[in-house]
Write an enzyme that holds these catalytic residues in place. Sequence first.
Site, PDB file in Angstrom:
ATOM      1  N   HIS A  47       1.238  -1.227  -0.452  1.00  0.00           N
ATOM      2  CA  HIS A  47       0.200   0.496   0.587  1.00  0.00           C
ATOM      3  C   HIS A  47       0.862   1.139  -0.030  1.00  0.00           C
ATOM      4  O   HIS A  47       1.588   1.416   0.317  1.00  0.00           O
ATOM      5  CB  HIS A  47      -1.216   0.571   0.740  1.00  0.00           C
ATOM      6  N   HIS A  64       0.942   5.619   0.612  1.00  0.00           N
ATOM      7  CA  HIS A  64       0.088   6.474   1.796  1.00  0.00           C
ATOM      8  C   HIS A  64       0.974   7.808   1.445  1.00  0.00           C
ATOM      9  O   HIS A  64       1.824   7.629   0.200  1.00  0.00           O
ATOM     10  CB  HIS A  64       1.454   6.796   3.098  1.00  0.00           C
TER      11      HIS A  64
END
Length: 159
Positions: free
Chosen positions: A145, A147
């Site tokens: 993922h 950010h």
Amino acid sequence: MALVQSSPMLRLCGLWVSRDFAPRRFVRHAASSTNEEAAARAAAATADTGGPTIFDKIIAKEIPSNIVYEDEKVLAFRDVLVIPKLRDGLTGLDNMKSAEPRHADILGQLLYAAKVVAEKEGVADGYRVVIYNGGEGCKSVYHLHVHVLGGRQMKWPPG
């Protein structure tokens, strides 16, 4: 969103989720936010179990989220995380299940989505894109993922 200590919500990887939806191992990690390194080591020890991550549950709409961007390959939600919809063994950049040449398209799509999200969130004038990798990088969810950090003056060195 201001939440008090006694809230039934937990902050996991920048996302507020109900304690009812949080897997047990993440409840323990969120509760011990003062020891982020220990939490990351514990997450690394169980990273490759193959079970669904909290992000898989968000993609499947089992856990509610505030979606800010979505296309056929990625999903982005507040606070702002951009995740691939299909994990395809992509848990990090360099570990046992890591980025390979076949992941080049989705890695590019994640960065493109980060740019679109920064524009939508009004931080395109200055933001950072951060990917945690491995236990020493304090990674706590083993589903790659990105950010997107912005909305304030960034400083160097990063924390």
